[in-house]
Design an enzyme around this catalytic site. Structure first.
Site, PDB file in Angstrom:
ATOM      1  N   SER A 141      -9.852   2.398   3.113  1.00 53.99           N
ATOM      2  CA  SER A 141      -8.937   3.126   2.265  1.00 53.99           C
ATOM      3  C   SER A 141      -8.003   2.244   1.438  1.00 53.99           C
ATOM      4  O   SER A 141      -7.439   2.710   0.464  1.00 53.99           O
ATOM      5  CB  SER A 141      -8.093   4.074   3.124  1.00 53.99           C
ATOM      6  OG  SER A 141      -7.217   3.333   3.957  1.00 53.99           O
TER       7      SER A 141
ATOM      8  N   SER B 171     -10.187  -0.014   7.211  1.00 56.30           N
ATOM      9  CA  SER B 171      -9.564   0.159   5.892  1.00 56.30           C
ATOM     10  C   SER B 171      -8.957  -1.095   5.273  1.00 56.30           C
ATOM     11  O   SER B 171      -8.575  -1.084   4.110  1.00 56.30           O
ATOM     12  CB  SER B 171      -8.472   1.237   5.969  1.00 56.30           C
ATOM     13  OG  SER B 171      -9.056   2.512   5.948  1.00 56.30           O
TER      14      SER B 171
ATOM     15  N   LYS C  18       0.861  -1.180   0.000  1.00 53.43           N
ATOM     16  CA  LYS C  18       0.000   0.000   0.000  1.00 53.43           C
ATOM     17  C   LYS C  18       0.900   1.233   0.000  1.00 53.43           C
ATOM     18  O   LYS C  18       1.947   1.241   0.674  1.00 53.43           O
ATOM     19  CB  LYS C  18      -0.897  -0.015   1.250  1.00 53.43           C
ATOM     20  CG  LYS C  18      -1.911   1.131   1.324  1.00 53.43           C
ATOM     21  CD  LYS C  18      -2.819   1.005   2.555  1.00 53.43           C
ATOM     22  CE  LYS C  18      -3.852   2.129   2.629  1.00 53.43           C
ATOM     23  NZ  LYS C  18      -4.762   2.007   3.781  1.00 53.43           N
TER      24      LYS C  18
END
Lengths: 93, 481, 484
Positions: free
Chosen positions: C151, C175, C76
């Site tokens: 997210s 998330s 990420k």
């Protein structure tokens, strides 16, 4: 939450908020505050605040120098430097 | 109207650790800009603070030295504001739960008066970097070497009533932290910085007047001047029917004036909250007792010892014991020469005068305790007189060698050979027959005063090297004879 | 090749069925040809990946037995990668190339794993739909008109679309779990403090926790084995012995007590989601688990408490982005204040600014006690709910998200509607507990996630329960229609 309050917060947080969107910002923040105001209904008498999920205590670092000078690497990604200094518009005290 | 001044101090003390409070960067003074600023100090994204154990030990030592409660649980908080010398946009500090709680310091003032000043608390925090205002095309330069240097901020109660008390407190604090070895005490380098809160009120009034805070005082002299000026200013404003504005003022050491700080004018809202990157620091009784055992001798105890062991006066003992480095210099000198009183006189006299005139700290003295002791030994064994000793001291300070080498090289040895002295005296008597006549015909009571003339002449003839007691005795014998 | 799991790739690398360079190139090529459909990656690091793969092949030839050696995966874009742009989904960091690695990144480097690139995300991890990314929203591989969740939407979509066998992610209020649910994959958020936060760009420090997203529970166990570590650079990291999360995957479900909190099945829950979750629970029961109804009475306060604590922490965490030392700086600032206000005003998107303002408000003079202080107290009440529950049950289960993936823009301009997306996941972060989401069914051809919540450091138990479910079902093997 009115526009002047938003402007005060935006100044504290050093955020430029466009004049065109400030009404919208005020409206949405009012909505968020209405959501968080639900907290006021909770009975928290005698409840200690909880800052961390774990009841852990701080570990301390031994006082030994471990960081070499990496100024060139760090300043390679800086927007404005000169003579090893970071440059900002004049600071007036 | 008669006015009373109320003074409280906030003192930032830089701790003499090797590294910063939250990173392993060195804190050596005077490094090239930003060469001692690592990713943590620069607040690079994703970096996290790592608290320094030594900073907690030093803060605990301080707390014990000012008779304070030690915070067994202390918590770092974030104080939020934007400034270019504050990379994270918040200062990590302590507020609700500081490491040092309530304590006090006792002061000795002129005339034997004593005064107790309350310590409200002292907390650990990080120092900010520096903004350099030289012109970089209309920009300021930011050096973050100092950012993250460990500080304790000591906050006093508003207990002081005169600049004398405030300066005495400041000196005492300096003496304490240097004796503890937790701060180098180099005020010119910003190792100790004083903020002075001043207000005035009509004498007898309970309620405090509006206070101003003057920042950036880094010498005792500035502090004294600043307090005088500010008290005068406030009284003048009030007597003219005005009101004091609560404000932050900045003292300028070059112009000796203070002015209101523009950047601090707006009402600050620091939005303190507990730093979520750090956990509570827990200290137990065992730790506190271990630190207490490690405490070095503190100035008050040292002063008492100097009086008792060396027979020094209260004043001499006080001035020699205040600073750890001065104490050590004195004690080494006394031990090496075997005469504490002479050692005390020389350290407080010539050594301190030269340090002052050259603005040096005792650590930078150009004469070592061993060298000074060597000189004192030669005074004691009458190789040189006190007066010649001053010449030898100057030469030692200028790097011309040890006392014996200088005495030898310059031929400064005191003349104690009675034959040589008699010869000099005979010459003086022969060359000043008129004065000799006067002397001999003078009244007994006036003679001692007249003797001075002959001593001076003989001393001159010996180029100052005559042993004064011996010279006196020979002169008297010959003149009377 | 892209349908292989991490476990399978690892085994075939060791059996020399293909090389790390081959499998790495396969995924890089897939990203190149397919990612334009999903926008799951912000950066693809082809050259670096191939260099790492070549190095891994040498290590494999020399007998390196690390299970992730030579296995491709993605990070990420919240984890700092030395020399590789790390944006956190923001214009503020569009030009930011960190001169250091996150501890998590170091851990995967040391394992010999091969990083394919950095995945897209909501700006500074603030969002539940990936619509706040400066680099454009990620599309859900199951339906490209729908959001992937957020997210960690890029990590989720890239795993679902078989562009990467696994990805790292982070979870502050859901998330990892919510996008895992919306993309039909497996994701785990470990106990707070299990994974180092050093080098993971902070959103809300007391809630943020790194974790992993894969297709199977076994792969999550493999990836978490590498990710978890004690790190003295993160004061909130817990010095707890590491365990092998793959060791207990085969444990029986017999005698396991599963708590079903009634608050997770109330109003607002999509009926299809409800049916899928109930069916999953029945399956556990049939496999020998005991099902027990429980209550987590303060669940309703978790979203309000979170939207005080997270914005408050973020308002300070994001103050460092000031245009002075790195990152975006506005053109020609006329003075210092202008530098700050425009750099931040132009560098941050609307949602980030909104949360900074809310956080600033909650901490400001006169409001602290009513908001921040109160929220911290409620946080304790929420944790006590879980403490009480775990006296009776081994694990808690319920839906991950109230409904399956929704269409872009469908939450309108009302941030609160989006915030309620995380109503079932947020309490776990407030309490610091580990949580997982695994695929458990479909509604309108869109995946549904089952959430598993464990007690502190019960990651192995969660992975065991997830693995046992996946031994009995094939939801985790299903792929979006156009993924070959």
């Amino acid at each position: 939450m009115d526009v002047s309050e938003i402007e005060k917060l935006a100044h504290l947080a050093r955020l430029n908020i466009n004049d065109e969107t400030i009404d919208e910002t005020a409206k949405s923040i009012t909505g968020v505050l209405a959501l968080v105001d639900q907290l006021q209904a909770a009975n928290t008498d005698g409840t200690a605040p909880m800052a961390h999920p774990l009841d852990a205590i701080q570990k301390l670092r031994i006082d030994e120098v471990s960081e070499p000078n990496q100024r060139e690497r760090f300043q390679a990604i800086a927007p404005a430097t000169e003579d090893g200094l970071y440059l900002v518009p004049k600071v007036i005290e | 109207m008669e006015w009373e001044t109320v003074i409280g101090l906030e003192i930032h003390v830089q701790l003499a650790t090797k590294t910063k409070i939250f990173s392993g960067s060195s804190i050596t003074f005077g490094a090239e800009p930003n060469t001692q600023a690592c990713a943590i100090d620069l607040a690079m994204p994703g970096t996290l603070p790592s608290p320094n154990e030594q900073a907690f030990r030093f803060a605990t030592m301080f707390g014990l030295a000012v008779n304070a409660e030690i915070g067994k649980r202390s918590v770092f908080e974030r104080k939020n504001y934007f400034y270019p010398d504050l990379p994270k946009g918040y200062q990590t500090t302590q507020l609700a739960e500081p490491i040092v709680g309530r304590g006090y310091v006792d002061l000795q003032l002129e005339g034997g008066r004593t005064k107790r000043v309350g310590i409200h608390h002292a907390h650990l925090e990080e120092d900010a970097g520096k903004s350099l205002h030289e012109d970089y095309h209309g920009m300021s330069g930011i050096d973050l070497n100092r950012a993250g240097t460990p500080l304790i901020e000591v906050v006093t109660d508003p207990d002081m009533r005169t600049s004398e008390e405030a300066v005495a407190f400041a000196r005492k604090l300096h003496s304490l932290v240097t004796s503890l070895g937790i701060c180098d005490g180099e005020m010119s380098q910003g190792s100790m910085r004083f903020d002075v809160n001043i207000s005035v009120r009509p004498k007898g009034q309970e309620e405090l007047g509006t206070r101003t805070e003057t920042k950036n005082l880094n010498s005792f002299r500035f502090m004294e001047r600043c307090i005088h000026q500010e008290v005068e200013r406030q009284i003048e404003v009030l007597e003219d029917g005005g009101t004091i504005k609560q404000e932050t003022r900045l003292y300028d050491g070059d112009t000796h004036t203070a002015r209101s700080m523009r950047s601090k004018e707006e009402a600050n809202d620091y939005r303190y909250f507990p730093c979520p990157d750090l956990l509570p620091v827990i200290i137990d009784d065992d730790y506190i007792e271990a630190v207490r055992k490690m405490l070095p001798e503190l100035p008050d105890a040292r002063q008492a010892r100097f009086e008792a062991t060396f027979g020094l006066s209260n004043y001499d003992a006080g001035s020699l014991s205040a600073d750890a480095a001065t104490s050590a210099f004195f004690e080494s000198t006394a031990a090496a020469c075997g005469d504490a009183k002479l050692a005390a006189n020389w350290v407080m006299g010539e050594v301190s005068a030269r340090l002052n005139s050259e603005e040096l700290s005792i650590a930078a003295a150009k004469v070592s305790p061993e060298q000074l002791a060597g000189l004192i030994v030669r005074i004691k064994d009458q190789t040189i007189s006190n007066k010649i000793a001053k010449t030898v001291f100057e030469a030692m300070w200028d790097g011309e060698g040890n006392a014996d080498e200088i005495i030898e090289a310059k031929g400064l040895k005191q003349v104690s050979d009675s034959g040589a002295l008699e010869k000099i005296v005979d010459e003086v008597i022969a060359n000043n027959s008129a004065q000799v006549e006067n002397y001999r015909s003078a009244d007994e009571s006036k003679r001692p005063k007249m003797l001075g003339f002959f001593v001076g002449q003989a001393m001159k003839a010996s180029r100052g090297q005559a042993n004064p007691q011996q010279l006196n005795a020979i002169l008297l014998a010959k003149l009377e004879g | 090749m892209h349908n292989l799991t991490i476990a399978e790739i690892s085994q075939k690398l060791k059996a020399k069925e293909f090389s790390s360079v081959e499998v790495t190139e396969h995924f890089l090529n897939r990203i190149e040809s397919l990612d334009p459909n999903y926008n799951a990656f912000i950066s693809v690091t082809r050259e670096q990946a191939l260099a790492q793969a070549r190095a891994a092949d040498i290590k494999l030839a020399a007998g390196d037995t690390h299970i992730m050696c030579g296995v491709p995966f993605s990070h990420k874009d919240i984890f700092c990668t030395d020399g590789v742009k790390t944006t956190c989904g923001s214009k503020m960091l569009d030009n930011f190339v960190p001169p250091y690695n996150a501890t998590v990144v170091e851990n995967y480097l040391n394992a010999g794993a091969v990083m394919l690139g950095k995945t897209n995300m909501d700006e500074f991890a603030m969002g539940s739909s990936n619509e706040t990314s400066y680099f454009g929203a990620v599309k859900n591989p199951w339906d490209t008109n729908c959001v992937p969740g957020g997210s960690s939407g890029g990590s989720a979509a890239s795993v679902a679309a078989r562009l990467t066998p696994g990805a790292t992610a982070s979870d502050t209020g859901g998330s990892i779990r919510q996008p895992a649910a919306l993309c039909g994959i497996t994701g785990i958020k470990p106990t707070y403090g299990r994974v180092s936060r050093w080098g993971m760009i902070a959103f809300a420090s007391s809630l943020d926790q790194g974790g992993v997203m894969t297709r199977t529970a076994k792969d999550s166990a493999i990836m978490l084995n590498v990710m978890a570590s004690y790190d003295s650079k993160d004061s909130t990291c817990v010095d707890q012995p590491l365990e092998d999360y793959t060791a207990n995957l085969g444990d029986s479900l017999e005698g396991v007590t599963i708590g079903i909190p009634k608050e997770y099945f109330g109003e607002g829950l999509n009926p299809g989601t409800l049916a899928a979750v109930e069916a999953a629970i029945k399956l556990y029961e049939a496999a020998g688990a005991k099902i027990k109804s429980i209550s987590l009475p303060h669940t309703g306060l978790s979203v309000p408490a979170y939207y005080v604590i997270a914005p408050a922490e973020c308002s300070a965490n994001l103050s460092r982005f000031d245009g002075v030392r790195y990152g975006y700086r506005c053109d020609n600032p006329k003075d210092l204040e202008d530098l700050y206000k425009r750099s931040r005003g132009e560098g941050f998107g609307d949602e980030v600014k909104r949360r900074i303002l809310v956080g600033t408000y909650c901490l400001s003079a006169g409001y602290y006690d009513a908001y921040y202080g109160k929220a911290q107290q409620v946080r304790r009440l929420i944790k006590q709910d879980f403490d009480d529950a775990f006296k009776q049950v081994d694990v808690i289960m319920g839906p991950t998200s109230p409904s399956p993936a929704f269409e872009f823009g469908s939450k309108g301009d009302d941030p609160v509607a989006m915030y309620l997306e995380d109503i079932y996941t947020i309490a776990t972060n407030l309490a610091g507990l580990p949580g997982m989401s695994i695929p458990c069914g479909m509604v309108d051809n869109k995946p549904v996630g089952l959430q598993l919540i464990g007690n502190f450091f019960a990651e192995a138990k969660l992975l065991n329960l997830a693995h046992q479910f996946q031994q009995r079902t094939d939801f985790h093997q299903q792929a979006p229609a156009d993924i070959a």
